[in-house]
Scaffold this motif. Structure first.
Motif, PDB file in Angstrom:
ATOM      1  N   TYR A  25       0.966  -1.394  -0.032  1.00 48.61           N
ATOM      2  CA  TYR A  25       0.137  -0.135  -0.048  1.00 48.61           C
ATOM      3  C   TYR A  25       0.548   1.025  -0.028  1.00 48.61           C
ATOM      4  N   VAL A  26       2.332   1.258  -0.244  1.00 47.35           N
ATOM      5  CA  VAL A  26       3.020   1.955  -0.751  1.00 47.35           C
ATOM      6  C   VAL A  26       2.291   3.571  -0.772  1.00 47.35           C
ATOM      7  N   ASN A  27       2.670   2.926  -2.339  1.00 47.36           N
ATOM      8  CA  ASN A  27       1.923   4.040  -3.636  1.00 47.36           C
ATOM      9  C   ASN A  27       0.537   4.759  -3.120  1.00 47.36           C
ATOM     10  N   GLU A  28      -0.208   4.484  -2.298  1.00 52.53           N
ATOM     11  CA  GLU A  28      -1.507   4.644  -1.407  1.00 52.53           C
ATOM     12  C   GLU A  28      -1.539   5.383  -0.121  1.00 52.53           C
ATOM     13  N   VAL A  29      -0.767   6.052  -0.355  1.00 54.02           N
ATOM     14  CA  VAL A  29      -0.297   6.652   1.541  1.00 54.02           C
ATOM     15  C   VAL A  29       0.562   8.094   1.414  1.00 54.02           C
ATOM     16  N   ASP A  30       0.171   8.875   1.916  1.00 52.69           N
ATOM     17  CA  ASP A  30       0.855  10.661   2.095  1.00 52.69           C
ATOM     18  C   ASP A  30       2.277  10.018   2.499  1.00 52.69           C
ATOM     19  N   TYR A  31       1.937   9.767   4.360  1.00 51.48           N
ATOM     20  CA  TYR A  31       2.450   9.707   4.992  1.00 51.48           C
ATOM     21  C   TYR A  31       3.166   7.937   4.847  1.00 51.48           C
ATOM     22  N   ILE A  32       3.911   7.951   5.816  1.00 50.13           N
ATOM     23  CA  ILE A  32       4.489   6.297   6.797  1.00 50.13           C
ATOM     24  C   ILE A  32       4.843   6.486   7.644  1.00 50.13           C
ATOM     25  N   ILE A  33       4.010   5.775   8.866  1.00 50.55           N
ATOM     26  CA  ILE A  33       4.727   6.177  10.671  1.00 50.55           C
ATOM     27  C   ILE A  33       5.207   5.516  11.241  1.00 50.55           C
ATOM     28  N   PHE A  34       6.324   5.156  11.536  1.00 49.50           N
ATOM     29  CA  PHE A  34       6.365   3.911  12.333  1.00 49.50           C
ATOM     30  C   PHE A  34       6.129   3.594  13.708  1.00 49.50           C
ATOM     31  N   THR A  35       6.154   2.877  14.154  1.00 47.93           N
ATOM     32  CA  THR A  35       5.714   2.815  15.572  1.00 47.93           C
ATOM     33  C   THR A  35       7.337   1.208  15.848  1.00 47.93           C
ATOM     34  N   SER A  36       6.940   0.638  16.815  1.00 51.59           N
ATOM     35  CA  SER A  36       8.191  -0.581  17.185  1.00 51.59           C
ATOM     36  C   SER A  36       8.270  -0.836  16.650  1.00 51.59           C
ATOM     37  N   ASP A  37       9.879  -1.213  16.513  1.00 49.35           N
ATOM     38  CA  ASP A  37      10.747  -2.487  15.641  1.00 49.35           C
ATOM     39  C   ASP A  37      10.544  -2.234  14.272  1.00 49.35           C
ATOM     40  N   VAL A  38       9.508  -1.545  13.907  1.00 50.36           N
ATOM     41  CA  VAL A  38       9.741  -1.764  12.247  1.00 50.36           C
ATOM     42  C   VAL A  38      10.450  -1.444  11.709  1.00 50.36           C
ATOM     43  N   ASN A  39      11.352  -2.433  10.449  1.00 53.41           N
ATOM     44  CA  ASN A  39      12.723  -2.610  10.063  1.00 53.41           C
ATOM     45  C   ASN A  39      12.380  -0.801   8.906  1.00 53.41           C
ATOM     46  N   ILE A  40      12.481   0.235   9.057  1.00 55.00           N
ATOM     47  CA  ILE A  40      12.419   1.322   7.998  1.00 55.00           C
ATOM     48  C   ILE A  40      12.847   1.099   6.739  1.00 55.00           C
ATOM     49  N   GLY A  41      14.324   0.644   6.733  1.00 57.23           N
ATOM     50  CA  GLY A  41      14.865   0.345   5.656  1.00 57.23           C
ATOM     51  C   GLY A  41      14.108  -0.582   4.314  1.00 57.23           C
ATOM     52  N   ARG A  42      12.738  -1.457   4.608  1.00 56.68           N
ATOM     53  CA  ARG A  42      12.267  -1.597   3.592  1.00 56.68           C
ATOM     54  C   ARG A  42      11.346  -1.003   2.823  1.00 56.68           C
ATOM     55  N   PHE A  43      11.504   1.177   3.311  1.00 55.41           N
ATOM     56  CA  PHE A  43      10.608   1.737   3.971  1.00 55.41           C
ATOM     57  C   PHE A  43      11.193   2.555   1.912  1.00 55.41           C
ATOM     58  N   PRO A  44      10.647   3.336   1.333  1.00 49.37           N
ATOM     59  CA  PRO A  44      11.028   4.781   0.587  1.00 49.37           C
ATOM     60  C   PRO A  44      10.693   5.694   1.813  1.00 49.37           C
ATOM     61  N   SER A  45      12.240   6.324   1.517  1.00 51.79           N
ATOM     62  CA  SER A  45      12.535   7.447   2.628  1.00 51.79           C
ATOM     63  C   SER A  45      11.433   8.610   2.333  1.00 51.79           C
ATOM     64  N   SER A  46      11.462   9.363   1.071  1.00 55.58           N
ATOM     65  CA  SER A  46      10.377   9.940   0.559  1.00 55.58           C
ATOM     66  C   SER A  46       8.937  10.311   1.504  1.00 55.58           C
ATOM     67  N   LYS A  47       8.396   9.145   2.126  1.00 59.33           N
ATOM     68  CA  LYS A  47       7.048   8.968   2.660  1.00 59.33           C
ATOM     69  C   LYS A  47       7.551   8.733   4.134  1.00 59.33           C
ATOM     70  N   ILE A  48       8.085   8.685   4.339  1.00 60.16           N
ATOM     71  CA  ILE A  48       8.478   7.869   6.153  1.00 60.16           C
ATOM     72  C   ILE A  48       8.859   9.998   6.335  1.00 60.16           C
ATOM     73  N   ILE A  49       7.820  10.073   7.509  1.00 63.82           N
ATOM     74  CA  ILE A  49       7.616  11.416   8.543  1.00 63.82           C
ATOM     75  C   ILE A  49       7.997  10.862   9.895  1.00 63.82           C
ATOM     76  N   GLY A  50       9.514  11.649  10.330  1.00 63.40           N
ATOM     77  CA  GLY A  50       9.814  11.086  11.354  1.00 63.40           C
ATOM     78  C   GLY A  50      11.738  10.683  10.773  1.00 63.40           C
ATOM     79  N   ASN A  51      12.033   9.717  12.260  1.00 57.24           N
ATOM     80  CA  ASN A  51      13.703   9.359  11.726  1.00 57.24           C
ATOM     81  C   ASN A  51      13.190   8.955  10.917  1.00 57.24           C
TER      82      ASN A  51
END
Length: 323
Positions: A25-51
């Motif tokens: 669903y990455v292409n359908e969302v405006d932002y990605i917000i992470f909670t605990s233990d998620v491997n953020i390296g798997r997701f596009p940096s351009s959509k990550i909001i936060g660290n």
């Protein structure tokens, strides 16, 4: 369009499978917000909001090496064998120690050390600090300064909630008589790590000593407590702070208690979701011993009233065990 995806085909919790599902669903969302233990390296940096990078924080030994010269922290060693741990402990006859995973949240995998313990290697050997478990929750901006939202008491390893030692069981928000050092330390660590958005730090308070335990570069377990206690949208606040938009922190409205009851045995529970009970599994689902049954969320302007209500709901949940 808002969409809630609830996986129903998992035999057990597997964060990697949830990440796989989210990636669809990455292409359908405006932002990605992470909670605990998620491997953020798997997701596009351009959509990550936060660290966008957090490995040097979620790796608890890297965090320790960066912070221990500037802040009070429990002695911590990264080891490959129980034999190494035994040699170190001999040098500290007056201290107690725990072992914990290098990465992980919620107190999972943390145990008191003993010579016969089984553990995944490598692991951390850490000095056990007795005291009150508390946390800070704050918003960090692009200059890495912070607005402190609140501090909370952490409920850890509650026997009344069926939890093993060190397992996360909930929060009480806000913390009564919060130590002003928590704001000072949170501000300094935010700048050291160049944090953005909603973040938190776990501490142990031991009389007037404040020990830094963990840094959480993400939305924390106090999320629902903060939203209820301050009548605020913390997800929107996280987005705004990450975009360097100043957030006005509302005044405190009420106390909130969050409890996570764990099952005392392999069992089914006949629960219906109501105003106070959330995160309920289907009635035919067997909840294994030591696994969470649901979430209790109680708010009241008077802390004592919230505590009384939460105890009533706790008993209600265990009373609905299906024999």
């Amino acid at each position: 369009m808002d969409k809630l995806i609830v996986p129903s085909y998992f035999d057990s919790f597997d964060l990697t499978l949830i990440e796989d599902l989210a990636l669809n669903y990455v292409n359908e969302v405006d932002y990605i917000i992470f909670t605990s233990d998620v491997n953020i390296g798997r997701f596009p940096s351009s959509k990550i909001i936060g660290n966008k990078k957090n490995n040097n924080i979620i790796d608890k030994y890297q965090m320790y090496k960066k912070l221990h010269k500037n802040f009070l922290m429990p002695l911590t060693y990264k080891l490959d064998s129980i034999q190494e741990a035994n040699e170190i402990i001999k040098n500290y006859p007056d201290k107690k120690f725990i072992i914990k995973p290098i990465k992980g949240t919620g107190g999972l995998g943390i145990k008191y050390f003993n010579e016969n313990i089984n553990t995944v290697e490598p692991f951390l050997l850490q000095e056990y600090i007795k005291g009150d478990s508390v946390s800070s929750s704050f918003l960090s901006y692009k200059n890495h300064g912070i607005d402190m939202v609140t501090t909370s008491e952490q409920i850890i390893g509650s026997k009344m909630l069926g939890a093993p030692e060190f397992l996360y069981c909930g929060n009480i928000t806000p913390l009564i008589n919060s130590n002003p050092k928590l704001i000072n330390i949170s501000t300094k660590i935010s700048k050291m790590y160049k944090l953005l958005g909603s973040n938190g730090i776990d501490f142990i308070l031991q009389k007037n000593k404040v020990y830094v335990i963990e840094v959480n570069p993400r939305i924390q377990g106090t999320f629902e407590c903060i939203e209820n206690s301050f009548d605020m949208n913390l997800a929107q606040a996280h987005i705004d702070a990450s975009n360097d938009i100043k957030v006005n922190i509302p005044n405190l409205q009420k106390f909130t208690i969050k409890l996570v009851p764990y099952s005392f045995e392999d069992a089914k529970y006949n629960l219906s979701e109501d105003y106070y009970i959330k995160d309920i599994s289907p009635k035919n689902h067997i909840i294994k011993k030591g696994f969470p049954i649901s979430t209790i969320l109680i708010s009241d302007r008077i802390l004592e009233n919230a505590m009384i209500k939460s105890e009533i709901i706790r008993k209600k949940i265990y009373a609905n065990l299906i024999k």
